[in-house]
Scaffold this motif. Structure first.
Motif, PDB file in Angstrom:
ATOM      1  N   THR A 159       0.688  -1.127  -0.098  1.00 41.73           N
ATOM      2  CA  THR A 159       0.011   0.169  -0.015  1.00 41.73           C
ATOM      3  C   THR A 159       0.875   1.217   0.040  1.00 41.73           C
ATOM      4  O   THR A 159       1.936   1.389   0.914  1.00 41.73           O
ATOM      5  CB  THR A 159      -0.839   0.090   1.165  1.00 41.73           C
ATOM      6  OG1 THR A 159      -1.699  -1.272   1.336  1.00 41.73           O
ATOM      7  CG2 THR A 159      -1.924   1.300   1.229  1.00 41.73           C
ATOM      8  N   VAL A 160       0.706   1.948  -0.970  1.00 42.35           N
ATOM      9  CA  VAL A 160       1.474   3.445  -1.070  1.00 42.35           C
ATOM     10  C   VAL A 160       0.387   4.533  -0.708  1.00 42.35           C
ATOM     11  O   VAL A 160       1.020   5.784  -0.370  1.00 42.35           O
ATOM     12  CB  VAL A 160       2.203   3.601  -2.359  1.00 42.35           C
ATOM     13  CG1 VAL A 160       3.312   2.606  -2.729  1.00 42.35           C
ATOM     14  CG2 VAL A 160       1.043   3.743  -3.489  1.00 42.35           C
ATOM     15  N   ALA A 161      -0.768   4.430  -0.681  1.00 42.36           N
ATOM     16  CA  ALA A 161      -1.788   5.304  -0.297  1.00 42.36           C
ATOM     17  C   ALA A 161      -2.968   5.228  -0.002  1.00 42.36           C
ATOM     18  O   ALA A 161      -3.373   4.230  -0.646  1.00 42.36           O
ATOM     19  CB  ALA A 161      -1.933   6.597  -1.592  1.00 42.36           C
ATOM     20  N   ILE A 162      -3.748   5.883   0.818  1.00 43.33           N
ATOM     21  CA  ILE A 162      -5.084   5.705   1.132  1.00 43.33           C
ATOM     22  C   ILE A 162      -5.715   6.975   0.648  1.00 43.33           C
ATOM     23  O   ILE A 162      -5.189   7.954   1.141  1.00 43.33           O
ATOM     24  CB  ILE A 162      -5.178   5.670   2.894  1.00 43.33           C
ATOM     25  CG1 ILE A 162      -4.496   4.080   3.146  1.00 43.33           C
ATOM     26  CG2 ILE A 162      -6.703   5.443   2.936  1.00 43.33           C
ATOM     27  CD1 ILE A 162      -4.586   3.830   4.743  1.00 43.33           C
ATOM     28  N   VAL A 163      -6.939   6.955   0.425  1.00 44.60           N
ATOM     29  CA  VAL A 163      -7.282   8.330  -0.194  1.00 44.60           C
ATOM     30  C   VAL A 163      -8.988   8.230   0.623  1.00 44.60           C
ATOM     31  O   VAL A 163      -9.794   7.147   0.801  1.00 44.60           O
ATOM     32  CB  VAL A 163      -7.897   8.185  -1.751  1.00 44.60           C
ATOM     33  CG1 VAL A 163      -8.666   9.414  -1.797  1.00 44.60           C
ATOM     34  CG2 VAL A 163      -6.549   8.047  -2.430  1.00 44.60           C
ATOM     35  N   GLY A 164      -8.991   9.493   1.143  1.00 39.67           N
ATOM     36  CA  GLY A 164     -10.361   9.819   1.498  1.00 39.67           C
ATOM     37  C   GLY A 164     -11.212  10.965   0.973  1.00 39.67           C
ATOM     38  O   GLY A 164     -10.184  11.774   0.360  1.00 39.67           O
ATOM     39  N   ILE A 165     -12.393  11.022   1.002  1.00 36.71           N
ATOM     40  CA  ILE A 165     -12.836  12.171   0.122  1.00 36.71           C
ATOM     41  C   ILE A 165     -13.868  13.066   0.976  1.00 36.71           C
ATOM     42  O   ILE A 165     -14.465  12.531   1.848  1.00 36.71           O
ATOM     43  CB  ILE A 165     -13.859  11.438  -0.896  1.00 36.71           C
ATOM     44  CG1 ILE A 165     -13.112  10.316  -1.552  1.00 36.71           C
ATOM     45  CG2 ILE A 165     -14.624  12.575  -1.986  1.00 36.71           C
ATOM     46  CD1 ILE A 165     -13.961   9.592  -2.447  1.00 36.71           C
ATOM     47  N   ALA A 166     -13.690  14.292   0.796  1.00 36.38           N
ATOM     48  CA  ALA A 166     -14.446  15.411   1.509  1.00 36.38           C
ATOM     49  C   ALA A 166     -15.443  16.036   0.617  1.00 36.38           C
ATOM     50  O   ALA A 166     -15.004  17.160  -0.037  1.00 36.38           O
ATOM     51  CB  ALA A 166     -13.370  16.184   2.375  1.00 36.38           C
ATOM     52  N   GLY A 167     -16.489  15.495   0.367  1.00 33.42           N
ATOM     53  CA  GLY A 167     -17.469  15.803  -0.676  1.00 33.42           C
ATOM     54  C   GLY A 167     -17.529  14.825  -1.878  1.00 33.42           C
ATOM     55  O   GLY A 167     -16.693  15.359  -2.692  1.00 33.42           O
ATOM     56  N   THR A 168     -18.068  13.853  -1.690  1.00 32.87           N
ATOM     57  CA  THR A 168     -18.141  12.858  -2.834  1.00 32.87           C
ATOM     58  C   THR A 168     -18.842  13.411  -3.991  1.00 32.87           C
ATOM     59  O   THR A 168     -19.682  14.128  -3.924  1.00 32.87           O
ATOM     60  CB  THR A 168     -18.731  11.414  -2.595  1.00 32.87           C
ATOM     61  OG1 THR A 168     -19.843  11.776  -2.123  1.00 32.87           O
ATOM     62  CG2 THR A 168     -17.852  10.760  -1.372  1.00 32.87           C
ATOM     63  N   THR A 169     -18.393  12.788  -5.112  1.00 34.49           N
ATOM     64  CA  THR A 169     -18.817  13.408  -6.483  1.00 34.49           C
ATOM     65  C   THR A 169     -20.323  13.175  -6.595  1.00 34.49           C
ATOM     66  O   THR A 169     -21.017  13.869  -7.038  1.00 34.49           O
ATOM     67  CB  THR A 169     -18.025  12.478  -7.721  1.00 34.49           C
ATOM     68  OG1 THR A 169     -16.560  12.618  -7.560  1.00 34.49           O
ATOM     69  CG2 THR A 169     -18.384  13.012  -8.978  1.00 34.49           C
ATOM     70  N   ALA A 170     -20.639  11.958  -6.080  1.00 39.11           N
ATOM     71  CA  ALA A 170     -22.338  11.696  -6.275  1.00 39.11           C
ATOM     72  C   ALA A 170     -23.058  12.262  -5.292  1.00 39.11           C
ATOM     73  O   ALA A 170     -24.296  12.827  -5.535  1.00 39.11           O
ATOM     74  CB  ALA A 170     -22.444  10.114  -6.179  1.00 39.11           C
ATOM     75  N   LEU A 171     -22.738  12.411  -3.832  1.00 36.09           N
ATOM     76  CA  LEU A 171     -23.576  12.888  -2.792  1.00 36.09           C
ATOM     77  C   LEU A 171     -22.981  13.941  -1.895  1.00 36.09           C
ATOM     78  O   LEU A 171     -23.606  14.523  -1.138  1.00 36.09           O
ATOM     79  CB  LEU A 171     -23.994  11.749  -2.005  1.00 36.09           C
ATOM     80  CG  LEU A 171     -24.757  10.728  -2.715  1.00 36.09           C
ATOM     81  CD1 LEU A 171     -24.885   9.495  -1.567  1.00 36.09           C
ATOM     82  CD2 LEU A 171     -26.029  11.097  -3.254  1.00 36.09           C
ATOM     83  N   GLY A 172     -21.788  14.426  -2.373  1.00 35.50           N
ATOM     84  CA  GLY A 172     -21.155  15.439  -1.499  1.00 35.50           C
ATOM     85  C   GLY A 172     -20.849  14.920  -0.041  1.00 35.50           C
ATOM     86  O   GLY A 172     -20.960  15.769   1.039  1.00 35.50           O
ATOM     87  N   VAL A 173     -20.540  13.730   0.165  1.00 34.54           N
ATOM     88  CA  VAL A 173     -20.711  13.108   1.753  1.00 34.54           C
ATOM     89  C   VAL A 173     -18.840  13.325   2.148  1.00 34.54           C
ATOM     90  O   VAL A 173     -18.248  13.182   1.308  1.00 34.54           O
ATOM     91  CB  VAL A 173     -21.235  12.089   1.971  1.00 34.54           C
ATOM     92  CG1 VAL A 173     -22.703  11.987   1.862  1.00 34.54           C
ATOM     93  CG2 VAL A 173     -20.569  10.990   1.221  1.00 34.54           C
TER      94      VAL A 173
END
Ligand code: 0PR
Length: 387
Positions: A159-173
């Protein structure tokens, strides 16, 4: 190409003929599924003067470079790290690719893998494809956020990276980035936050008193953040933002370009020649709107998304997916065939985002109350006709 050129007037006429017959417009209020919006008058004025600046050769455009540094500082400060370093790039895609490249390089091993939520934007698939990374997609919880236990289980020596999303494309969660940060620190893995959309919404929601979970550089594990001016920053297309926690991360990942007219530079962007105007405009909009200007815009968008939500809940056969919306993004689904609903809406001139099991609306600054009302009326009549 014709042998003879044509007049400026003829050029304009030909362009207008094609565009007016084929393009949509923000002013119509019918673009409900875009994360971009109409430019400010200020941006148009600036474009006429400064469109020629090229930050691919910053030694020639030292003033533009200075404004880019200042714009990055403002963005970094909004994301709780005035010392962050980065660039105004072409958008979220380039920003995410840059982050994945740097994560891969700073933790290089033979079979690099990245761990992303199922809700991640396609730019991570592109990054994986370009760099031959294995992409592991983690299921979502009932809240549409990444399942952090599954993230932990997916970690391996590769594993070289973990990604988290602040505002998803579909729902902005917003994913539980605090938990991801703990995992990343604990396991010594690079954590990137994709706040392409949320990066210029969440700081203002927080100032407005909304509950905003931690998602930015306040969390020690977060190494880089994507935050795009050309989404809720109201910046010109293209203007994306990539920020790294410190210059140290970037230093090891520069390319030396010694022969440039402006002198030797170290470049970490994917592209060479790049828009200096994007950086100037980003700086200008930050200065012009200030916090209060952005708060006013975000407040209006939130008011309208909540109005839309309430109106949609009254439509028989329609179900809101993310209630309450965390940002100005709302998904809905239906007891009737969603594909047919989308098709009929398009026939009536509406353009939404169509995801596998939901339709998405983003209330951007170009949307007015009357557009929301007209949309709900059209949707209601379409659903009626399907009964
Ligand atoms: N990260 C997130 C969370 C995104 O939502 C997007 C794009 C990106 C990265 C990539 O950004 P760029 O498109 O700047 O490279 N989000 C929108 C989407 O895919 C982009 C968009 C914009 C779509 C305007 C349609 C449209 O009309 O939905």
């Amino acid at each position: 190409m014709e042998a003879e050129g044509i007049s400026e007037e003829e050029v304009f006429n030909q362009i207008l003929d094609t565009l007016q017959a084929n393009d949509m417009s923000y002013d119509s209020g019918r673009i409900l599924g875009s994360m971009c919006t109409k430019p400010l008058e200020l941006t148009i004025k600036l474009y006429q003067k400064f469109f020629d600046r090229n930050l691919g050769d910053p030694g020639l455009w030292k003033g533009t470079w200075k404004l880019e540094r200042e714009a990055i500082k403002i963005l970094g400060t909004l994301l709780h790290n005035p010392d962050a370093t980065g660039y105004i790039v072409t958008g979220g895609t380039e920003a995410n690719i840059m982050a994945m490249r740097i994560a891969r390089n700073s933790h290089f091993n033979g079979h690099p893998e990245i761990i992303v939520p199922y809700s991640a934007h396609a730019s991570f698939d592109k990054a994986a494809d370009l760099m031959r990374l294995k992409i592991i997609k983690i299921p979502l919880t009932s809240e549409y956020t990444v399942d952090t236990e599954a993230v932990e289980e997916a970690i391996s020596k590769n594993t070289v990276a973990i990604v988290g999303i602040a505002g998803t494309t579909a729902l902005g969660v917003v994913d539980p980035i605090d938990k991801l940060s703990e995992i990343a620190l604990d396991r010594g893995i690079y954590l990137h936050v994709d706040a392409a959309f949320g990066g210029l919404v969440l700081p203002f929601l927080a100032k407005m008193g909304y509950h905003v979970p931690p998602y930015d550089f306040l969390l020690e594990g977060v190494q880089s953040i994507t935050a795009d001016p050309h989404k809720m920053g109201l910046g010109p297309i293209p203007s994306g933002g990539i920020l790294f926690r410190s210059d140290e991360i970037l230093k090891k990942n520069h390319y030396e370009i010694p022969y440039l007219a402006g002198g030797n530079i170290r470049q970490a962007t994917i592209v060479g020649t790049r828009s200096g105007f994007a950086a100037i405009a980003t700086w200008a909009i930050f200065k012009y709107l200030g916090e209060k200007g952005y708060i006013k815009i975000v407040r209006r968008c939130m008011k309208l998304i909540n109005l839309l939500k309430e109106e949609l809940k009254k439509v028989d056969g329609i179900r809101v997916v993310n209630d309450p919306p965390q940002m100005n993004v709302l998904g809905f689904t239906s007891d009737y065939n969603l594909h047919i609903i989308d098709k009929r809406l398009r026939e009536k001139g509406w353009a939404l985002g169509a995801f596998p099991n939901l339709l998405r609306i983003v209330i951007m600054p170009h949307i007015k109350k009357c557009h929301v009302e007209n949309f709900v009326r059209d949707l209601e009549s379409i659903v009626q006709s399907l009964k």
